[in-house]
Scaffold this active site. Sequence first.
Site, short mmCIF file in Angstrom:
data_model
loop_
_atom_site.label_atom_id
_atom_site.label_comp_id
_atom_site.label_asym_id
_atom_site.label_seq_id
_atom_site.Cartn_x
_atom_site.Cartn_y
_atom_site.Cartn_z
N ASP A 192 48.35 43.56 33.41
CA ASP A 192 46.93 43.86 33.54
C ASP A 192 46.31 44.20 32.18
OD1 ASP A 192 44.57 44.27 34.96
OD2 ASP A 192 45.51 45.53 36.47
N ASP A 246 39.37 40.05 41.08
CA ASP A 246 39.55 41.22 41.93
C ASP A 246 38.74 41.07 43.21
OD1 ASP A 246 41.39 42.66 40.55
OD2 ASP A 246 40.01 44.17 39.76
C1 DGJ Z 1 43.03 45.81 38.21
C2 DGJ Z 1 43.66 44.63 38.88
O1 DGJ Z 1 42.83 43.52 38.82
C3 DGJ Z 1 44.03 44.99 40.30
O2 DGJ Z 1 44.52 43.87 40.97
C4 DGJ Z 1 45.04 46.09 40.24
O3 DGJ Z 1 46.21 45.65 39.64
C5 DGJ Z 1 44.46 47.28 39.50
N1 DGJ Z 1 43.97 46.91 38.21
C6 DGJ Z 1 45.48 48.36 39.35
O4 DGJ Z 1 45.02 49.40 38.63
#
Ligand code: DGJ
Length: 704
Positions: free
Chosen positions: A443, A507
């Site tokens: 991430d 997301d």
């Molecule tokens: C942002 C990501 O896009 C999510 O899928 C998840 O992994 C969160 N961070 C976790 O903090």
Amino acid sequence: MSRLVHLQSSTVSVVLSTNRNTLSLLYWGSALGEISNEQDFLAIADDGQSWGVVDQPVHPSFWREGADGFHGEPALAGHRGRKDWSPKFTLTKVAHEDQTLSIEANDEQTGLQAHVTLTLDASGVLYVGQSITNTGSAPYTLDGLMTWLPLPDRVSEILDFTGRWIKERQPQRTPINVGTWTRAVREGRSGHEHTIVQLAMTEGTSFQQGEAWSVGLLWSGNGRYSVERTSMGRTSIGAGGLLLPGEVELAAGETFHAPSIGAAYSDAGFDGITDAYNSWFRSRPEHPTNIRPRPLTLNVWEAVWFDHRIERLNELMDVAQEIGVERFVLDDGWFHLRRDDYAGLGDWWVDPVVWPQGLGELIAGVKARGMEFGLWFEPEMVNADSDLFREHPDWILHVGERTPPEQRHQQVLNLANPQAFQYVFDQMNAILNEYDISYIKWDHNRVLVEPGYDGAPAVRAQTWAFYELVRALKATHPGLEIESCASGGGRIDFGAAMACDRFWTSDCNEALERQHIQRWTGIGIPPEMLGTHIGPPKAHSTGRTHSLGFRATTALFGHAGLEWDITETTAEERIALRAWADYYKANRDLLHSGKVVRADGIDASAYVHGVVAQDQSRAIYSYAQLTPAGAVKPSNFLLPGLDPKRTYQVRRVEFGGSAGVLENPAPAWVDGVEVTGKVLAELGLRPQRIYPENAFVIEVTAAP
Ligand code: DGJ
């Protein structure tokens, strides 16, 4: 030696000239066949001499030097103490082998040497790499190095993409006028608004028709895409890294490697561009589907968030096993102090409070249920509330005494600092050594602000460190897969695509938004690299509620998975999910190797998306009703890409029950028909009227 170099694939020609002792791109477009008379081709490419400009023909070279009287944007910008700012390169070496041209050029006056490699791949993608070496004795300040390609005069429109968190890849079409259109990336990562590719087209180019030219940067840091039309009447498309002031100062003898580009041309609409890029990515031996099929994934983030109780995770595992999940991913929250997003980043060891026995029991449970295990990291980040920051507050990217504003309560670790790099590598390596982990979700949840290292800009160094950390971990742990995520689709680009195996596309896990996001992200990224998960009935990102059928159909056309609390499902839903999972597994060979097609000429209220086997023996399409159809009888949808002469069996497939039916009986074809590819492409099928925000699948198989 010949002064013309013709690189040619089955669909594309690139013609270059080494005439006048420089390198020029004369043509990039559809395949020309044999160029029989070099002299005549050069005569055609000659622009002649016009009044009102310098008294010699103005032929921009690859570097577009101002020294030739060219007044568009030069490819190279830089100086040595305010001098040596106007280069003029002369070829010193030319090597042409198969579909690759490599050249070296020098400018003794400015003390610069250039190297350029152009390779036309069998897919039709033109790869261009270039570098500049400082051959002078004093440092050279490089301000920019772009790669420009010529466009024909008939291009009239630009297409690129913008976006934001949970709404990535929104298309924008712009007419081309005299001037320069630029999309710049300044976030230090490619970002949610990153275009991935920049396109220029002839008027009205659609998915199936018209000409398009496209460039994509193999780069995840700051960058630039431009389309320039000069008052001379010539148009070009360019891309390059974007350098902050003073970011690159080349010592004597030092070389700067510009981010490479992958450029595609199509005379068959955007689908031709997608096809070229997909073939290019798929031809790499390390392409994920060349290693193994893409495992059906459960990511537990949106089921448990930071609640890592083993009982909850065991329940999820049980249901995952019942559905047929193949990879179980533990997301954020497993490491030191990480009870929420205020603390812990940088301390990559298993939290002893939440996981007193470590992750061993969890992973054993995952494996006992026939799944592999994946784990989340955010390697480039640090929270102020972490042991790492307490020990090394100076390891963050910053300028002077200022601390950048936090985003999601975190700062960016300076991975260009060898000690910080080693620290993160060692911690991640220790976890990977201790546990059986096949996959990392990587991430990157913030933008870079004042990204300085010892006061100097360091985005470029940080970007190379990201690639190097990925490379080092993969080299140490063969078979390890890495997903690039940045709050969803904030780091999707050709550079990350070459380094990683998968992207978390957004997301936003909601099917209607995903129809748009996946459609446009898929212009340049193969579907098998795009994570597409079924979310919960009610999406956290939009508040909309969708049927299982719409969610499942939307998630089918990528690297499929689930991301919701599947312990809340009914027995009936689990049966439907199992059927969907079985369908994905039975058809992923096609879904992840076929030609991606998107039908034109359909009611604007619907999307038709398909994947056609390379041998045209099978295809899977989806019909997605986005908004209510305007007409009582929605327009027929065409199924492109099939063999016109072959007869196909057509069958409708639905997951999780009907898509909500607004007419009964349905058009007769839904009970199954046998027709030719020509009929499907020309007459098409009339969709049954269904509720908006619903979809169904059409499966097409060549009759025996
Ligand atoms: C942002 C990501 O896009 C999510 O899928 C998840 O992994 C969160 N961070 C976790 O903090």
